[in-house]
Design an enzyme around this catalytic site. Structure first.
Site, short mmCIF file in Angstrom:
data_model
loop_
_atom_site.label_atom_id
_atom_site.label_comp_id
_atom_site.label_asym_id
_atom_site.label_seq_id
_atom_site.Cartn_x
_atom_site.Cartn_y
_atom_site.Cartn_z
N GLU A 197 0.78 -1.00 -0.05
CA GLU A 197 -0.15 0.35 0.05
C GLU A 197 1.20 1.61 -0.10
O GLU A 197 1.92 1.34 0.64
CB GLU A 197 -0.82 -0.44 1.34
CG GLU A 197 -1.77 -1.45 0.86
CD GLU A 197 -2.80 -0.75 2.30
OE1 GLU A 197 -4.12 -1.35 2.08
OE2 GLU A 197 -2.57 -1.30 3.39
N CYS A 208 3.81 8.66 0.80
CA CYS A 208 4.08 7.63 1.76
C CYS A 208 3.45 6.31 1.33
O CYS A 208 3.11 5.93 0.89
CB CYS A 208 3.01 7.21 3.14
SG CYS A 208 3.37 5.92 3.64
N CYS A 213 5.74 -6.88 7.24
CA CYS A 213 6.35 -5.93 7.62
C CYS A 213 7.43 -7.11 8.83
O CYS A 213 6.13 -7.89 9.80
CB CYS A 213 6.60 -4.70 8.44
SG CYS A 213 8.17 -3.90 9.84
N CYS A 251 5.60 -4.88 16.08
CA CYS A 251 5.36 -3.61 16.96
C CYS A 251 4.26 -3.83 17.54
O CYS A 251 3.20 -3.69 17.03
CB CYS A 251 6.18 -1.78 16.31
SG CYS A 251 7.25 -2.00 15.50
N CYS A 306 1.10 -1.45 15.80
CA CYS A 306 0.80 -1.04 14.39
C CYS A 306 0.48 -2.82 13.51
O CYS A 306 0.70 -3.76 14.18
CB CYS A 306 2.52 -0.93 13.99
SG CYS A 306 2.67 -1.08 11.85
N GLY A 319 6.27 -2.06 6.05
CA GLY A 319 8.11 -2.12 6.37
C GLY A 319 8.55 -1.48 6.91
O GLY A 319 8.45 -0.48 7.50
N GLU A 320 9.90 -2.00 6.75
CA GLU A 320 11.60 -1.18 8.17
C GLU A 320 12.26 -0.59 7.01
O GLU A 320 13.30 -1.91 6.33
CB GLU A 320 11.83 -2.40 8.88
CG GLU A 320 13.13 -1.62 9.59
CD GLU A 320 13.29 -0.31 10.15
OE1 GLU A 320 12.56 0.48 10.95
OE2 GLU A 320 14.19 0.97 9.46
N SER A 356 11.87 6.87 7.54
CA SER A 356 11.29 6.89 9.36
C SER A 356 11.86 5.06 8.90
O SER A 356 11.43 4.39 8.65
CB SER A 356 9.73 6.67 8.83
OG SER A 356 9.58 6.03 10.53
N SER A 389 10.72 6.12 15.50
CA SER A 389 10.28 6.15 16.08
C SER A 389 10.43 5.53 17.46
O SER A 389 10.59 4.50 17.10
CB SER A 389 8.78 4.53 15.43
OG SER A 389 9.03 5.16 14.01
N LEU A 390 9.99 6.45 17.95
CA LEU A 390 10.49 5.89 19.49
C LEU A 390 9.53 5.19 20.79
O LEU A 390 9.85 3.97 21.21
CB LEU A 390 11.16 7.25 19.87
CG LEU A 390 12.08 7.35 21.33
CD1 LEU A 390 13.67 6.21 20.90
CD2 LEU A 390 12.56 9.08 22.19
N ASN A 426 -3.65 5.06 16.49
CA ASN A 426 -4.39 5.08 16.16
C ASN A 426 -5.42 3.66 16.32
O ASN A 426 -4.11 3.19 16.48
CB ASN A 426 -4.25 5.13 14.33
CG ASN A 426 -3.73 6.56 13.66
OD1 ASN A 426 -4.55 7.53 13.75
ND2 ASN A 426 -2.89 7.02 13.66
N CYS A 432 -1.11 6.42 9.63
CA CYS A 432 0.25 5.53 10.83
C CYS A 432 -0.30 4.33 11.59
O CYS A 432 -0.80 4.57 12.28
CB CYS A 432 0.70 6.50 11.34
SG CYS A 432 1.11 8.12 11.42
N1 SAH Z 1 9.44 1.04 10.51
C1 SAH Z 1 9.40 2.08 10.33
C2 SAH Z 1 8.81 2.47 8.58
C3 SAH Z 1 6.52 2.47 9.75
S1 SAH Z 1 6.32 4.32 9.76
C4 SAH Z 1 8.71 2.91 11.41
O1 SAH Z 1 8.71 2.35 12.12
O2 SAH Z 1 9.23 4.13 11.40
C5 SAH Z 1 4.92 4.13 10.62
C6 SAH Z 1 5.05 4.81 12.05
O3 SAH Z 1 3.35 4.55 12.20
C7 SAH Z 1 6.01 5.22 12.91
O4 SAH Z 1 7.18 6.37 13.17
C8 SAH Z 1 5.24 4.17 13.70
O5 SAH Z 1 5.87 4.32 15.17
C9 SAH Z 1 3.46 4.86 13.55
N2 SAH Z 1 2.89 4.39 13.82
C10 SAH Z 1 2.88 2.34 13.92
N3 SAH Z 1 1.14 2.39 14.43
C11 SAH Z 1 0.80 3.48 14.83
C12 SAH Z 1 -0.61 3.26 15.46
N4 SAH Z 1 -1.13 2.52 15.86
N5 SAH Z 1 -0.56 4.82 15.46
C13 SAH Z 1 -0.27 5.93 15.40
N6 SAH Z 1 0.95 5.51 14.33
C14 SAH Z 1 1.26 4.09 14.78
#
Ligand code: SAH
Length: 368
Positions: free
Chosen positions: A93, A106, A113, A117, A120, A171-172, A203, A226-227, A302, A345
């Site tokens: 997507e 995006c 992935c 996490c 996600c 994905g990462e 990211s 993504s911290l 989200n 996200c």
């Molecule tokens: N793997 C990479 C690239 C994906 S970016 C990374 O994690 O950075 C996807 C972004 O969406 C990340 O910043 C992640 O923290 C955020 N994300 C994932 N699940 C989410 C959710 N349920 N609500 C809001 N943000 C979310």
């Protein structure tokens, strides 16, 4: 002829020049072909009339393939999500996000992935495979053609333009570093799309060795990390990859990331009710980032995942932000885009309920 019937998309200008030499042509035809593919985005050799007829004929033995559209959904806020199918049936997507003065795309770098996490939805898909440069670029070329968008650098203002690219889809990106680096080279090449690295953001969850490699790459994009936690204990639970690369190792690598004037590292922080959104968390975050040129994007969780996590309430989000900004750490609350079509996200997962894979094919243990 080594590369005949090969895929032309995803080759750099240098590789196209080498291919021309292989074919007994002059290397500058490689540049011409590069301009046709990326500047004019002519994806049918017949339309490349500035190339000689005999060269066009030779090109017919090659392929220039874009992903196929499976589904396109438009959200109430104008966000558009594309479900695309690759040659081998894998699905990915990408999301076009129109704003007042910009249009951001995006894109995905992997099908599914392998990271896990907890918050996600893409994690629920498991891992399909890495995308190659043709497939990463294919998302951009597809959407440019579909929306008749220019690229900002071509900007004569007569039609809307794609202004920003974010590698924040499925994905990462740093698990697919070689393909991502090659894609960045092609994107930034002035003879093609001329997309400034300053308008591209990658990211990552923070894979330290790969992050250090990215810092040395020929084309260095903006960095977003993504911290989403301020202690290893909490981050270990939310993002299992943290056990391999704990917070302080990531921040040290960020400190060495090359920044241009006015450039900052972005830290994305998904706010979850009672998990990582306390005043103490906010104050710890300020301390952690104190020595970095950074800013924080706060994303209230989200919805859509089944792990019992809830978004922080709006008052909490505001209070958290105020603690950061009150201590001179720039912080912004990101409005979710395309939530009604699962385009926001962490929601990219091939339309709710339609998973292509029910079992995870790869786990954290498989990541080197
Ligand atoms: N793997 C990479 C690239 C994906 S970016 C990374 O994690 O950075 C996807 C972004 O969406 C990340 O910043 C992640 O923290 C955020 N994300 C994932 N699940 C989410 C959710 N349920 N609500 C809001 N943000 C979310």
């Amino acid at each position: 002829m080594a590369a005949s019937r090969g895929e032309l998309l995803g080759l750099t200008a240098d590789e196209l020049a080498a291919l021309m030499v292989d074919w007994g042509e002059k290397p500058y035809h490689g540049r011409q072909l590069y301009g046709a593919l990326y500047r004019r985005r002519q994806l049918d050799p017949e339309s490349m009339t500035e190339l000689s007829r005999s060269l066009r004929r030779k090109l017919e033995s090659c392929v220039i393939s874009l992903p196929r559209l499976q589904k396109r959904q438009r959200a109430a806020d104008g966000t558009e999500k594309y479900l695309l199918e690759l040659a081998d049936g894998e699905k990915i997507e990408c999301v076009l996000i129109p704003e007042r003065k910009r249009n951001t795309l995006c894109i995905s770098t992997q099908a599914g992935c392998p990271l896990d996490c907890r918050f996600c939805l893409t994690a629920m898909l498991g891992f399909g495979r890495n995308l190659n440069p043709a497939e990463i670029l294919g998302q951009i070329l597809y959407v440019l053609a579909d929306r008749n968008l220019a690229i900002y650098s071509e900007g004569d203002g007569s039609r809307p333009a794609l202004t920003n690219l974010v590698l924040m889809g499925m994905g990462e990106p740093l698990l697919n570093l070689d393909n991502v680096l090659k894609t960045l080279i092609i994107l930034a090449d002035p003879g093609g799309m001329a997309f400034s690295p300053r308008r591209i953001t990658l990211s990552t969850v923070g894979l330290v060795p790969q992050l250090r490699k990215l810092a040395q790459a020929p084309v260095v994009p903006n960095l977003a990390v993504s911290l989403s936690a301020t202690t290893d204990e909490v981050r270990d639970r939310l993002m299992p990859i943290n056990r391999r690369y704990p917070i302080d190792t990531i921040l040290r690598a960020c400190a060495d990331y090359p920044l241009k004037r006015n450039q900052r590292v972005t830290f994305e922080y998904v706010l979850m009710d009672g998990v990582n959104d306390s005043d103490d968390d906010a104050r710890r975050l300020v301390k952690l980032l104190a020595r970095l040129r950074s800013k924080v994007n706060l994303l209230p969780l989200n919805p859509g995942n089944a792990n019992g996590l809830r978004p922080s309430p709006p008052e909490r989000v505001n209070r958290f932000r105020e603690i950061l900004t009150g201590r001179s750490l720039p912080a912004y609350v990101r409005k979710p885009r395309g939530m009604d079509i699962y385009a926001a996200c962490g929601q990219l997962h091939l339309a709710a309920g339609h998973h292509s894979r029910t079992t995870r094919t790869s786990r954290l243990d498989a990541i080197s």
